[in-house]
Design a protein around this motif. Structure first.
Motif, PDB file in Angstrom:
ATOM      1  N   GLY A 150      28.609  29.376  11.866  1.00 29.75           N
ATOM      2  CA  GLY A 150      28.995  30.785  11.925  1.00 29.75           C
ATOM      3  C   GLY A 150      30.209  31.065  11.066  1.00 29.75           C
ATOM      4  N   VAL A 189      30.543  33.599   7.677  1.00 29.83           N
ATOM      5  CA  VAL A 189      31.574  34.615   7.471  1.00 29.83           C
ATOM      6  C   VAL A 189      32.288  34.363   6.140  1.00 29.83           C
ATOM      7  N   VAL A 192      23.922  19.613   2.932  1.00 24.80           N
ATOM      8  CA  VAL A 192      22.933  18.787   3.633  1.00 24.80           C
ATOM      9  C   VAL A 192      22.932  17.379   3.050  1.00 24.80           C
ATOM     10  N   LEU A 195      17.211  21.629  13.940  1.00 25.55           N
ATOM     11  CA  LEU A 195      17.605  22.584  12.900  1.00 25.55           C
ATOM     12  C   LEU A 195      16.548  22.679  11.818  1.00 25.55           C
ATOM     13  N   GLN A 209      17.750  19.125   9.458  1.00 26.33           N
ATOM     14  CA  GLN A 209      18.187  20.076   8.455  1.00 26.33           C
ATOM     15  C   GLN A 209      17.766  19.605   7.066  1.00 26.33           C
ATOM     16  N   ALA A 210      17.874  18.292   6.842  1.00 25.64           N
ATOM     17  CA  ALA A 210      17.457  17.747   5.551  1.00 25.64           C
ATOM     18  C   ALA A 210      15.964  17.956   5.349  1.00 25.64           C
ATOM     19  N   ALA A 228      15.452  21.468   4.216  1.00 21.96           N
ATOM     20  CA  ALA A 228      15.850  21.638   2.814  1.00 21.96           C
ATOM     21  C   ALA A 228      14.789  21.057   1.886  1.00 21.96           C
ATOM     22  N   VAL A 285      16.827  26.210   5.475  1.00 21.61           N
ATOM     23  CA  VAL A 285      17.900  25.778   6.369  1.00 21.61           C
ATOM     24  C   VAL A 285      18.461  26.955   7.162  1.00 21.61           C
ATOM     25  N   VAL A 286      18.716  28.065   6.473  1.00 18.47           N
ATOM     26  CA  VAL A 286      19.337  29.206   7.154  1.00 18.47           C
ATOM     27  C   VAL A 286      18.398  29.859   8.167  1.00 18.47           C
ATOM     28  N   ILE A 331      18.257  27.673  11.254  1.00 20.07           N
ATOM     29  CA  ILE A 331      19.428  27.699  12.130  1.00 20.07           C
ATOM     30  C   ILE A 331      19.519  29.061  12.816  1.00 20.07           C
ATOM     31  N   VAL A 377      17.750  28.897  15.994  1.00 16.59           N
ATOM     32  CA  VAL A 377      18.575  28.266  17.017  1.00 16.59           C
ATOM     33  C   VAL A 377      19.613  29.241  17.555  1.00 16.59           C
ATOM     34  N   ILE A 405      25.800  40.027   8.416  1.00 14.34           N
ATOM     35  CA  ILE A 405      26.160  38.614   8.247  1.00 14.34           C
ATOM     36  C   ILE A 405      27.473  38.308   8.954  1.00 14.34           C
ATOM     37  N   GLN A 435      26.628  38.193  12.574  1.00 18.66           N
ATOM     38  CA  GLN A 435      25.879  36.980  12.888  1.00 18.66           C
ATOM     39  C   GLN A 435      26.825  35.783  12.974  1.00 18.66           C
ATOM     40  N   GLY A 436      27.732  35.685  11.995  1.00 17.08           N
ATOM     41  CA  GLY A 436      28.703  34.594  12.005  1.00 17.08           C
ATOM     42  C   GLY A 436      29.557  34.628  13.255  1.00 17.08           C
TER      43      GLY A 436
END
Lengths: 295, 406
Positions: A104, A108, A227, B86, B177-178, B181, B300-301, B304, B307, B344, B347-348
Motif C-alpha cells: 500500500g 501511494v 519480484v 499473491l 508473485q513471481a 509476473a 502482480v498488481v 494483490i 488479496v 490509487i 487503495q494504498g
C-alpha cells in the motif's frame, strides 16, 4: 561461440543489477523478516533523485550521477526510517502483514511520483564518460554496465566490512541470530532495527540511481525489479550476503542464457521453474543460519 | 500459580477485538451463512436489482461477483490455510483464457472472412495452421472442463512441490508473485498463441447462441449469480467440515499436525488447488461478462488487489471476503469514474488502514460490534460482569497472516 561468450557479461550485468536491488532486501527481509514491497518504490525514488539532480538543480551530468548516489542513499534511507518508525515496528514477526502494508505504501509513492513528475518516463542523461564501451577478447563491455558492476562490488565490500568488522554491524548479526540473547547482553535492539532498515532502504536508492543508466525512469520502475530481487534473496538464503551474491549472479546468467536460447518471455518461465526445482533441493536457500528452533 | 495462569502469560495477548466474541448467537455475517439467506440474496439479485440497475450497471455487478468468487477462494487458502496467495491472477487468467480460446475459435468458425480458420492475430504472426495447444479448445465441453481443471492442476503441482519442502509463509507468497509476473510476461511474449497485450476479445457466440443479445446477457447474469451462490455454499461447507478444521490446525501449528500423523502437504495443496479452481471459474465467467481477457487484468498488481479485497472484507470470514470484493470493486468503479489518481491513493491507504486497524476486516468489525452490543445488553440484564472466554476457532489469537505465532 562469440555470441555465447557475449551472454556472460550480459548475464553478469543483469546479476549486478539484481544484486544491487537485492542487497537492500538482504537487510530488511533477510535480517529483519520484513517483506518491504515498497523497496521497489524506494528504488524509484532513488532513480528520480538522479533525475532531479540535473533537471531541478541543473548540475552537469558528468558528475551529477556521482552526487546522486549518496543523495539517493540518504533520501531513501530516511524514507525507510520513517516507514519503520511509523508502522513497521508494530509488525515484527508478521511478514505477510508487512507485505500487504508496504505494498500500500508503494502504491501511494508511485502515485506521488506520477503527480509530481508525470506518468511518462523521464530522461536522465548519462555522463559522457559512461558512453561507449571496451572490447575484451571480442566481448563488448559497456561502460555503463561496468559502472553498475563496480558500484555493486563497492556496496558488497562496504557491507561485508560493516557486518564483519564494525561494532554496529556485529550487533546487527547478533540480533539476527538471537534477538533475546542479544538484548540481554545489552545490545539496543530497537536502535539496531532502525539502523538496519535505514541501510536496507538506502541501498535501494543506490540501486535506483544505477537503474537510470540501463532503462527508462518512470513511476513503475521499481515494480519491474522487485519480484526478481525477492527471488534472489529467497534463493540465496535469508540474511546471507554470500548467498545473495551467488544467487544474483546465477539468476543473472540463467536469465541471459535462457533469453539467448529461447526468448525473453520463455526465459522468465525457465528461471521460475529452475527456482522451484532448486528449492526442492534446498528449501531454505543456498546458505542458512543454523538453528535448532522448530518453526 | 495454576496451569491456567501459566498459559495466559505465555500465550500472546489476544487483541481486544478477538477476545470479544462471547455470544454463540450468529452475527449478521454468520446469519448470511445460512443457505436460506443465500437463496434470498440470489432472489434479490435476480428479481430486485434489475429494477434499479440498467444493463450496464447490472453487467458491472456481475463483474464484481466474479471477483467475489476469487475472494471466496482466497479466503479459504489465506484465511483458513494461512497461505498468502499473491498469484491468483494466474488462475483467474488460465480459466478465462480457456473459455476465451473456445469462444475465439467459435467466432472464427462462423466467420467466412477468417483465413484458414485462424484468429486474426495468428494470421498477423504468420501462422498457417492452428497450433496444437488450441485444437482441443474447439470442443466446448473440453473448454469448460479446462476452466477448472487447468488452474487446479497448475496450483496442485506448484503447491505440492513447495509445501512438500515446507516452503511457506513469506517464501510462498514471493513464489506466487513471481509466478504471476512470469505468467504475464509469457502471455505478452507468446503473441502468436495468446494475442499478446491485447488479449482475446470479441466473443459473439457460444454453442450457437448470440452472446450479444440482451437475452443472452441476462442468462449470463443469472449464471454468474447462481454460480457465486453455489461456490459460496460449497466453500462454506468445506470450511465447516472436518477437513476445514484440519486446515485451520495446519495454519496454526503445522508441525503439531504432522506429529499427530497427518500430512500437512496434502491438506495445504488441496486448499490451494480448490481456491485456484474457484479463481479459474471466476475468470471464465468474467469472459462473457466483460467480453475481453487480457494480461493486464492478471499480473502482480491485480493479483494483490484480489488479496486486498479479501483483507478488507475479512480474511477469516468467507462471506466477509465475498462482500469485501463487491464493496471494494464498486468503490473502485465509483472513484475511478470521478478521479483516477485519487483511487490509487485511497487503495494504498486502505492497505495500511485495514492491516493496522482492522486485521480481521469488515467481518471482524461487524463481529466485534455485535458482540460488544450483546455484552452490554447482557451486563445490563444481569448486572454482573460479562464473561468473555468463548472464542471462535476460525480466527487465530495473536497471530499474523501466515498464522505462525509471533
Amino acid at each position: 561461440m562469440d555470441a555465447i561468450l557475449n551472454q556472460v557479461p550480459i548475464g553478469i550485468a543483469i546479476g549486478a543489477v539484481l544484486l544491487l536491488a537485492a542487497l537492500g532486501l538482504n537487510f530488511t527481509f533477510g535480517q529483519m523478516g520484513v517483506i518491504n514491497m515498497a523497496h521497489g518504490e524506494f528504488m524509484m525514488v532513488g532513480a528520480y533523485t538522479a533525475f532531479v539532480t540535473h533537471a531541478w538543480f541543473d548540475l552537469n551530468p558528468d558528475y551529477a550521477l556521482l552526487l546522486a548516489v549518496p543523495a539517493a542513499f540518504a533520501l531513501t534511507g530516511l524514507l525507510g526510517l520513517a516507514l519503520e518508525a511509523g508502522v513497521i515496528r508494530h509488525f515484527y514477526g508478521r511478514p505477510l502483514d508487512t507485505l500487504l502494508l508496504t505494498f500500500g505504501v508503494g502504491l501511494v509513492l508511485q502515485q506521488i511520483a506520477r503527480d509530481v513528475f508525470g506518468a511518462p518516463n523521464v530522461d536522465v542523461p548519462a555522463p559522457a564518460w559512461l558512453a561507449g564501451g571496451v572490447d575484451v577478447l571480442g566481448i563488448r563491455l559497456h561502460h555503463a554496465r561496468l559502472f553498475i558492476l563496480a558500484l555493486a562490488v563497492l556496496c558488497v565490500v562496504a557491507i561485508a566490512y560493516y557486518l564483519n568488522r564494525s561494532r554496529p554491524g556485529r550487533q546487527m548479526r547478533a540480533v539476527l541470530h538471537n534477538r533475546d540473547l542479544a538484548a540481554i547482553t545489552g545490545i539496543p535492539t530497537r536502535r539496531v532495527d532502525a539502523t538496519t532498515f535505514f541501510l536496507g532502504s538506502g541501498l535501494a536508492g543506490i540501486a535506483g540511481v544505477a537503474l537510470t543508466l540501463i532503462g527508462p525512469t518512470g513511476p513503475t520502475l521499481g515494480h519491474n525489479y522487485i519480484v526478481d530481487a525477492f527471488l534472489v534473496v529467497v534463493v540465496g538464503g535469508l540474511g546471507q550476503l554470500r548467498g545473495t551474491i551467488l544467487a544474483a549472479l546465477a539468476l543473472g546468467l540463467l536469465n541471459a542464457f535462457s533469453e539467448f536460447w529461447t526468448d525473453a518471455s520463455l526465459a522468465k518461465v525457465i528461471v521460475f521453474v529452475a527456482i522451484i526445482g532448486f528449492l526442492q533441493a534446498r528449501p531454505q536457500g543456498m546458505f542458512t543460519v543454523r538453528s535448532r528452533a522448530l518453526t | 500459580m495454576t496451569a491456567e495462569d501459566t498459559r495466559a502469560t505465555t500465550r500472546p495477548a489476544p487483541t481486544a477485538a478477538s477476545a470479544a466474541i462471547p455470544d454463540p448467537r450468529p452475527t449478521p455475517l454468520a446469519r448470511a451463512r445460512d443457505p436460506l439467506t443465500v437463496v434470498a440474496l440470489v432472489a434479490a439479485a435476480l428479481l430486485v436489482l434489475p429494477l434499479f440497475l440498467d444493463q450496464f450497471r447490472l453487467n458491472l455487478f456481475a463483474q464484481y461477483l466474479c471477483y467475489a468468487i476469487v475472494a471466496i477462494g482466497i479466503a479459504l487458502a489465506w484465511g483458513r490455510g494461512g497461505m498468502l496467495t499473491l498469484g491468483h491472477g494466474v488462475y483467474f487468467g488460465l480459466g478465462g483464457y480457456a473459455l476465451a480460446m473456445h469462444l475465439t475459435l467459435a467466432r472464427v468458425a462462423e466467420d467466412p472472412m477468417a483465413q484458414g480458420g485462424l484468429p486474426d492475430f495468428m494470421v498477423w504472426s504468420g501462422l498457417e495452421t492452428l497450433p496444437l495447444l488450441w485444437r482441443p479448445f474447439a470442443n466446448p465441453a473440453f473448454a469448460l472442463f479446462a476452466v477448472v481443471a487447468v488452474p487446479g492442476l497448475v496450483a496442485a503441482l506448484l503447491g505440492w512441490s513447495v509445501f512438500r519442502q515446507r516452503v511457506r509463509g513469506a517464501y510462498f507468497a514471493i513464489l506466487n508473485q513471481a509466478l504471476a509476473a512470469a505468467f504475464v510476461i509469457l502471455l505478452v511474449g507468446q503473441q502468436h498463441l495468446t494475442g499478446g497485450t491485447n488479449g482475446l476479445t470479441d466473443f459473439p457466440t457460444f454453442a450457437g447462441n448470440d452472446l450479444y443479445s440482451p437475452e443472452a446477457q441476462w442468462v449470463v447474469y443469472v449464471i454468474v449469480v447462481v454460480t457465486t451462490a453455489l461456490v459460496y455454499l460449497m466453500f462454506r461447507h468445506v470450511a465447516g467440515s472436518r477437513y476445514g478444521s484440519l486446515l485451520v490446525a495446519v495454519r496454526d501449528g503445522e508441525d503439531r499436525v504432522r506429529f499427530l500423523g497427518y500430512n500437512p502437504t496434502w491438506v495445504k495443496t488441496l486448499a490451494y488447488a480448490l481456491s485456484a479452481m474457484a479463481a479459474g471459474l471466476a475468470g471464465a465467467l468474467f469472459v462473457p461478462v466483460m467480453g475481453i481477457i487480457s494480461p493486464e487484468m492478471l499480473g502482480v498488481v491485480p493479483s494483490i488487489t484480489f488479496v486486498l479485497a479479501v483483507a478488507i472484507g475479512g480474511r477469516y470470514s468467507i462471506a466477509g471476503a465475498a462482500v469485501g470484493a463487491v464493496v471494494m470493486n464498486a468503490a473502485q468503479t465509483t472513484f475511478s469514474e470521478s478521479f483516477a489518481g485519487g483511487w490509487i491513493y485511497l487503495q494504498g491507504l486502505l492497505f495500511v488502514v485495514v492491516i493496522v486497524f482492522a486485521p480481521r476486516g469488515l467481518a471482524g468489525v461487524v463481529q466485534s460490534t455485535t458482540a460488544a452490543l450483546q455484552r452490554a445488553r447482557r451486563a445490563r440484564a444481569t448486572g454482573g460482569t460479562p464473561d468473555s472466554t468463548h472464542r471462535t476457532s476460525d480466527t487465530p489469537q495473536g497471530t499474523d497472516a501466515s498464522g505462525s505465532p509471533r
